[in-house]
Design an enzyme around this catalytic site. Structure first.
Site, short mmCIF file in Angstrom:
data_model
loop_
_atom_site.label_atom_id
_atom_site.label_comp_id
_atom_site.label_asym_id
_atom_site.label_seq_id
_atom_site.Cartn_x
_atom_site.Cartn_y
_atom_site.Cartn_z
N ASP A 89 -21.75 -14.71 46.82
CA ASP A 89 -22.02 -15.40 45.63
C ASP A 89 -22.43 -16.63 46.12
O ASP A 89 -22.91 -17.56 44.83
CB ASP A 89 -20.33 -15.42 45.11
CG ASP A 89 -20.63 -14.06 44.46
OD1 ASP A 89 -21.76 -13.31 43.36
OD2 ASP A 89 -19.59 -13.40 44.68
N HIS A 90 -21.75 -17.14 46.70
CA HIS A 90 -21.17 -18.34 46.71
C HIS A 90 -23.02 -19.46 47.70
O HIS A 90 -23.63 -20.68 47.15
CB HIS A 90 -20.79 -19.76 48.21
CG HIS A 90 -19.27 -19.06 47.56
ND1 HIS A 90 -18.49 -18.35 47.35
CD2 HIS A 90 -18.35 -20.13 46.83
CE1 HIS A 90 -17.05 -18.35 47.10
NE2 HIS A 90 -17.16 -19.49 46.68
#
Length: 417
Positions: free
Chosen positions: A180-181
């Site tokens: 996600d990051h």
């Protein structure tokens, strides 16, 4: 630890016209983290949330209901407004906001935004200079595009899970949302390049549609994993000769060891010079001339247990602080395996200003990560903490869009805002 100013009411929208203007239509992490990075860098970010419940990240994990610690990290430097994008009236409002924005960030499943008439072709017709970032599980194209995906599925698919863990046990999933990051970070890189291209073209410059899939950063960062297999036909496995698991096959000694006070330390010696300093420190300078350890490959594989046994015993006899001091004096890369208590208290973290204390909006304080990177030695400030749901409705709808009281009341009564 620096305490950033408490200003949950950032004032009128657009008072600083040189700031990048961003619409955050995302949920959870992938899209909102990209918008959070832009906000940390000084962008004016409007966070669009569903009325009543807000972004799901407000409620996941720990913290107060609707004000989770996840939200404290991802919601700072953003103005929160409520808007139901499933309703035609809400879609019409977003089109007006798109005319104001430089960037729109979304991480809906592909087809959702276009189904609402809010896809890139729709909004770029309104604002040709708009840069539109889409972060999704599988990307906007390809046979999997409509399939659901989350963090762990992306890590597994892209090979990250395959090489993580112990060789004699099942693969291990990442402990944090790496996919996600990192997909958000790659998305921000794309956004900034799109802005550069647009602005370089002057008044005729157009925006772009940036497309990032959750799994793609892991493939991009896999170094030689794919390239070596394409040539040799042999995959890089979790290393069988290394007891600590998840080892890098290019670092002779880069592993985790337990100290006498039941702490753990990561010790690294990736160069020949560091290896020689390490074995001298632990009382075995003869290892530097041992024929079983002459090459990098030998030190990585067949010779690993020879040194590992001695190093492990040497560290086990000493407390963490003593080991750290000795390794640092020997100029060998090392670090304690820290938990949050150690991170918050660490003198280097404090000196670098890596953490800040913010008001949580409910009379409490929360320690969160400071923005990065530094600019000319200065850490960008957190301009205001995460807002309560809809806190900027008035500033945006009345102040920015010029809506009348009657228009706002009609939308509120209909549950659109």
């Amino acid at each position: 630890m620096e305490q950033q100013r408490d200003d949950s009411d950032p004032g009128p929208v657009g008072t600083e016209p040189d700031r990048l203007k961003v619409l955050d239509i995302g949920t959870l992490v992938g899209g909102p983290f990209a918008a959070a990075i832009l906000g940390d860098l000084g962008a004016e970010v409007i966070k669009v949330e569903p009325p009543g419940r807000g972004d799901f990240i407000r409620s996941i994990g720990h913290g107060k209901p609707g004000n989770s610690w996840h939200w404290q990290v991802h919601g700072r430097n953003k103005r929160s407004i409520t808007l139901d994008l499933r309703r035609p009236e809400g879609q019409a409002v977003l089109r007006r906001l798109a005319g104001w924005a430089d960037v729109l960030v979304e991480n809906m499943r592909p087809g959702t935004m276009s189904g609402w008439g809010l896809g890139y072709p729709d909004l770029s017709a309104i604002n040709p200079r708009l840069v539109y970032l889409s972060v999704s599980g599988w990307g906007q194209t390809g046979p999997y595009r409509e399939q659901p995906s989350y963090e762990f599925a992306a890590a597994a698919f892209a090979g990250l899970t395959y090489v993580t863990g112990f060789p004699d046990r099942p693969p291990v999933l990442p402990g944090v949302a790496i996919m996600d990051h990192t997909s958000a970070m790659f998305g921000v890189i794309g956004v900034l390049e799109a802005i550069r291209r647009r602005d370089a073209a002057g008044a005729s410059g157009r925006g772009s549609h940036i497309d990032v899939a959750l799994y793609e950063p892991a493939i991009r960062m896999a170094n030689e994993l794919i390239a070596s297999y394409s040539v040799t036909g042999r995959p890089h496995e979790r290393e069988g000769s290394i007891p600590s698991g998840s080892a890098d096959p290019h670092i002779s000694y880069g592993y985790v060891y337990e100290t006498a006070d039941q702490r753990y330390i990561a010790c690294f010696s990736s160069t020949r010079a560091q290896f020689e300093r390490l074995v001298s420190l632990i009382g075995r300078p003869d290892f530097a001339t041992d024929s079983r350890l002459a090459t990098e490959k030998q030190r990585l594989y067949t010779g690993f247990p020879i040194v590992d046994e001695v190093l492990r015993a040497w560290i086990r006899e000493r407390k963490l602080d003593e080991v750290l001091e000795a390794l640092r004096k020997a100029d060998v890369a090392c670090a304690a395996v820290n938990g949050p208590a150690e991170i918050i208290a660490d003198e280097h973290v404090v000196a670098r200003g890596n953490l800040v204390e913010l008001d949580d909006g409910e009379g409490g304080k929360t320690v969160v990560q400071a923005p990065i990177p530094r600019f000319d030695g200065e850490v960008p400030p957190v301009r205001w903490p995460a807002q309560k749901l809809g806190a900027s409705n008035d500033a945006v709808y009345r102040g920015l869009l010029g809506m009348s009281d009657a228009e706002i009341e009609t939308l509120r009564d209909a549950g659109v805002i």
